[in-house]
Design an enzyme around this catalytic site. Structure first.
Site, PDB file in Angstrom:
ATOM      1  N   CYS A  76       0.848  -1.188   0.000  1.00 63.20           N
ATOM      2  CA  CYS A  76       0.000   0.000   0.000  1.00 63.20           C
ATOM      3  C   CYS A  76       0.885   1.239   0.000  1.00 63.20           C
ATOM      4  O   CYS A  76       1.913   1.283   0.636  1.00 63.20           O
ATOM      5  CB  CYS A  76      -0.893   0.019   1.236  1.00 63.20           C
ATOM      6  N   GLY A  77       0.480   2.258  -0.718  1.00 63.65           N
ATOM      7  CA  GLY A  77       1.221   3.514  -0.696  1.00 63.65           C
ATOM      8  C   GLY A  77       2.385   3.477  -1.654  1.00 63.65           C
ATOM      9  O   GLY A  77       2.238   3.677  -2.833  1.00 63.65           O
TER      10      GLY A  77
END
Length: 288
Positions: free
Chosen positions: A118-119
């Protein structure tokens, strides 16, 4: 810690940023209410004045995140190569000064593999090949009782997730004793922060052989890879595992445990590292 060792460790700022912010929302009843949300922000890393990468982070422990990122990307091989890490939230930047520079940094950071993190989930090329050199402690074990103690410690931990949601938590344990807990918008950021923390410990405590890594996120290839690089032979997740994560863990002899909530879990790989005590699970069922 000796004075000589303390002097050779990197100088770190203690920059902190609010982990949450309050916003006004409208609920299912049409009423306004104020709730907390994670305060995600960018952090651009500069190494010896060269821009390296921008990470999206909560900013809980940014200096440890940067140090662990450099470690897990294998750009820095020893903590003493780093002279300082200075974080300034007014410009959302982290300045890393090394003692002797990073050889061939352009070539070493040119190839990237986008991961499912994520990210900011990118791994510099070549790390997969380096896993062939990883040797995990063959004698490392975790008992089922210790696993349950670990999960209970996580349950009791005060977290940003409980107040604002939308973040991942990671922790490092020795048996069932929590050594370090961190949350971030991406699980890869959280494990990098743990890696940075490990590097700052006394030499006798830096190794991962006696430790267990816990994450709220799924066990992807990136998470397995980073755990192995840190020398941690057992990983636990409340989520599941991906196919590539499974194949990597099996090849490394790393014990991957998933779906771990309360007394339930499944051991995907290296079950010989888990000392089973099924009567503990049975006693729980009998009590409910």
């Amino acid at each position: 810690m000796s004075t000589a060792r303390a002097a050779s460790l990197p100088a770190l700022t203690q920059a902190r940023a609010p982990l949450t912010r309050e916003v006004t929302v409208v609920n299912e009843h049409g009423a306004s209410e104020v709730i907390s949300i994670p305060a995600e922000r960018p952090l651009t890393i500069y190494v010896d004045r060269r821009e390296l990468v921008t990470l999206m982070t909560l900013g809980a422990m940014p200096e440890l995140l940067v140090l662990g990122y450099l470690r897990n990307q294998r750009l820095i091989r020893d903590v003493h190569e780093v002279e300082s890490i200075m974080v300034d939230w007014e410009v959302n930047a982290a300045s890393v000064v090394t003692r002797h520079g990073i050889a061939d940094i352009e070539a070493r950071t040119a190839q990237r593999v986008v991961t499912t993190g994520c990210g900011q989930g990118s791994v510099f090329g070549g790390l997969m090949e380096e896993l062939d050199q990883v040797r995990l402690d063959p004698d490392a074990r975790l008992t089922q009782a210790q696993l349950y103690g670990l999960l209970n410690a996580i349950r009791l931990q005060e977290t940003t997730y409980k107040s604002a949601g939308s973040v991942h938590g990671c922790a490092l344990f020795r048996d069932e004793t929590m050594l370090m807990f961190v949350e971030d918008v991406g699980r890869h950021n959280a494990i990098d922060t743990l890696a940075g923390w490990m590097w700052l410990q006394p030499p006798a405590q830096q190794g991962g052989a006696d430790k267990v890594f816990y994450t709220t996120g799924r066990l992807t290839s990136e998470m397995i890879m980073k755990s192995a690089q840190m020398g941690v032979p057992v990983v636990v997740s409340r989520s599941g595992i991906t196919q590539m994560g499974y194949e990597l863990a099996r090849g490394l002899g790393l014990c991957a445990i998933g779906r771990a909530v309360n007394r339930h879990f499944v051991c995907y790989t290296a079950p010989e590292r888990l000392v089973l005590q099924p009567e503990l699970a049975a006693s729980r069922l009998a009590a409910t």
